[in-house]
Design a protein around this motif. Structure first.
Motif, PDB file in Angstrom:
ATOM      1  N   GLU A 227       0.859  -1.178   0.000  1.00 47.63           N
ATOM      2  CA  GLU A 227       0.000   0.000   0.000  1.00 47.63           C
ATOM      3  C   GLU A 227       0.898   1.231   0.000  1.00 47.63           C
ATOM      4  O   GLU A 227       1.842   1.316   0.783  1.00 47.63           O
ATOM      5  N   ALA A 228       0.601   2.193  -0.887  1.00 47.25           N
ATOM      6  CA  ALA A 228       1.424   3.404  -0.997  1.00 47.25           C
ATOM      7  C   ALA A 228       0.551   4.612  -1.270  1.00 47.25           C
ATOM      8  O   ALA A 228      -0.565   4.489  -1.801  1.00 47.25           O
ATOM      9  N   VAL A 229       1.072   5.779  -0.891  1.00 50.54           N
ATOM     10  CA  VAL A 229       0.325   7.028  -1.084  1.00 50.54           C
ATOM     11  C   VAL A 229       0.183   7.339  -2.576  1.00 50.54           C
ATOM     12  O   VAL A 229      -0.882   7.712  -3.060  1.00 50.54           O
ATOM     13  N   GLU A 230       1.261   7.165  -3.341  1.00 48.63           N
ATOM     14  CA  GLU A 230       1.240   7.472  -4.762  1.00 48.63           C
ATOM     15  C   GLU A 230       1.265   6.195  -5.596  1.00 48.63           C
ATOM     16  O   GLU A 230       1.460   5.099  -5.065  1.00 48.63           O
ATOM     17  N   ASP A 248      -6.092   0.897  -3.385  1.00 50.02           N
ATOM     18  CA  ASP A 248      -4.800   1.461  -2.969  1.00 50.02           C
ATOM     19  C   ASP A 248      -3.749   0.371  -2.712  1.00 50.02           C
ATOM     20  O   ASP A 248      -2.688   0.644  -2.155  1.00 50.02           O
ATOM     21  N   LYS A 249      -4.049  -0.861  -3.139  1.00 45.07           N
ATOM     22  CA  LYS A 249      -3.099  -1.957  -2.942  1.00 45.07           C
ATOM     23  C   LYS A 249      -2.497  -2.391  -4.274  1.00 45.07           C
ATOM     24  O   LYS A 249      -3.169  -2.411  -5.303  1.00 45.07           O
ATOM     25  N   TYR A 269       9.230   5.609  -2.478  1.00 46.06           N
ATOM     26  CA  TYR A 269       7.799   5.913  -2.384  1.00 46.06           C
ATOM     27  C   TYR A 269       7.379   5.979  -0.921  1.00 46.06           C
ATOM     28  O   TYR A 269       8.073   5.474  -0.036  1.00 46.06           O
ATOM     29  N   GLN A 270       6.215   6.584  -0.697  1.00 45.23           N
ATOM     30  CA  GLN A 270       5.645   6.639   0.648  1.00 45.23           C
ATOM     31  C   GLN A 270       4.803   5.382   0.876  1.00 45.23           C
ATOM     32  O   GLN A 270       3.577   5.395   0.723  1.00 45.23           O
ATOM     33  N   VAL A 271       5.489   4.308   1.219  1.00 43.77           N
ATOM     34  CA  VAL A 271       4.820   3.028   1.445  1.00 43.77           C
ATOM     35  C   VAL A 271       4.226   3.011   2.850  1.00 43.77           C
ATOM     36  O   VAL A 271       4.918   3.265   3.835  1.00 43.77           O
ATOM     37  N   THR A 272       2.942   2.722   2.950  1.00 42.77           N
ATOM     38  CA  THR A 272       2.263   2.688   4.246  1.00 42.77           C
ATOM     39  C   THR A 272       2.102   1.273   4.792  1.00 42.77           C
ATOM     40  O   THR A 272       1.897   1.078   5.981  1.00 42.77           O
ATOM     41  N   LYS A 273       2.209   0.281   3.901  1.00 46.41           N
ATOM     42  CA  LYS A 273       2.092  -1.103   4.352  1.00 46.41           C
ATOM     43  C   LYS A 273       2.768  -2.005   3.334  1.00 46.41           C
ATOM     44  O   LYS A 273       2.648  -1.798   2.121  1.00 46.41           O
TER      45      LYS A 273
END
Length: 297
Positions: A227-230, A248-249, A269-273
């Protein structure tokens, strides 16, 4: 080495069932022999049992020729087929005693009673009343009641319920602890993965992959879920396959040798998960059979 198969060939008329099979099984190992129907598993096993004459190559067990020395080999091994046929008017207990006696052991001194309890089996009923699962229990109890150096098991859990499958797996592991050797032919990949040390994959009459399960897993791709913001762009990233975005996955697979590079790349990247799933035996199996036509003899 317990089993040694070299360039084994077998033809049925114009059909080339085995095209030069090479297979080795070392003492004390549990080897999974897998492949779809028609791949050559049962033909290979029948040749090992001395039930068929080979058309080329070598097949040896205990250093003895599988066809010429079949009687001597069978004194030291046990076999369980995937479809057990029994005498309909004998009881299950009588058949088990017969099989044990044929191996030269005394049914009373064997571990028969222990295995009957473990497999929750009623030996007093006539064989004609047994379900497929109970017929398999007869063969399994008889095979493991005697002291054998080698067990050749061809789809042995066919018809068993999940509880009995677990009992079978525990029994096989116990035999390994005693230094016994097992060749297990199965289409249940999870079963092979749980109890086998090594695996050999047969395809269209040839062994196309063999080795320890741990080593073969390195040949498969690891599943990533990110999961990432962009949005992610893998156009310049090596070793990434089958990229799918779902909301978003991001789902994709990575070759083992490129995992470090992909993890470094994701740092941009801005990876959130981030989740990874280890490859399974099924992944390896499907990699080889993807797109193949089903069926066979």
């Amino acid at each position: 080495m317990i089993i040694e198969v070299t360039d084994l060939k077998k033809n049925f008329g114009r059909v080339q069932a085995l095209k030069g099979v090479n297979l080795t099984v070392d003492k004390g190992r549990i080897v999974g022999f897998i492949g779809p129907n028609g791949a050559g598993k049962s033909t290979t096993i029948r040749l090992l049992l001395g039930l068929l004459r080979k058309d080329g190559g070598k097949a040896k067990i205990f250093g003895l020729d599988c066809y010429q020395d079949a009687v001597e080999i069978h004194k030291r091994m046990s076999y369980v087929p995937g479809d057990v046929n029994l005498w309909p008017n004998l009881t299950g207990g009588e058949v088990i005693d017969l099989f044990i006696d044929m191996q030269g052991e005394d049914p009373k001194s064997s571990r028969k009673e222990e295995l009957i309890k473990r497999f929750d089996f009623d030996p007093s009923r006539k064989c004609r009343t047994y379900s497929k699962g109970n017929r398999q229990k007869v063969a399994l109890i008889a095979a493991f009641s005697v002291e054998s150096e080698l067990y050749i098991l061809d789809e042995p859990t066919s018809g068993l319920d999940p509880l009995m499958e677990r009992e079978f797996q525990a029994l096989v592991k116990e035999q390994k602890a005693l230094g016994k050797t097992v060749l297990l032919s199965s289409h249940i990949l999870s079963e092979v993965e749980q109890i086998c040390d090594d695996v050999a994959i047969i395809r269209q009459g040839e062994i196309i992959e063999s080795g320890s399960i741990k080593d073969l897993r390195h040949l498969t791709r690891t599943q990533f879920i990110v999961e990432a913001v962009e949005d992610l762009d893998f156009s310049e990233c090596q070793g990434v396959y089958d990229v799918v975005k779902d909301h978003d996955k991001w789902y994709f697979q990575v070759d083992h040798r490129h995992i470090a590079g992909v993890l470094s790349y994701l740092g941009n990247y801005q990876v959130t998960k981030l989740e990874t799933k280890e490859p399974t035996l099924e992944d390896l199996f499907m990699r080889h059979y993807e797109g193949d036509a089903k069926g066979g003899v």
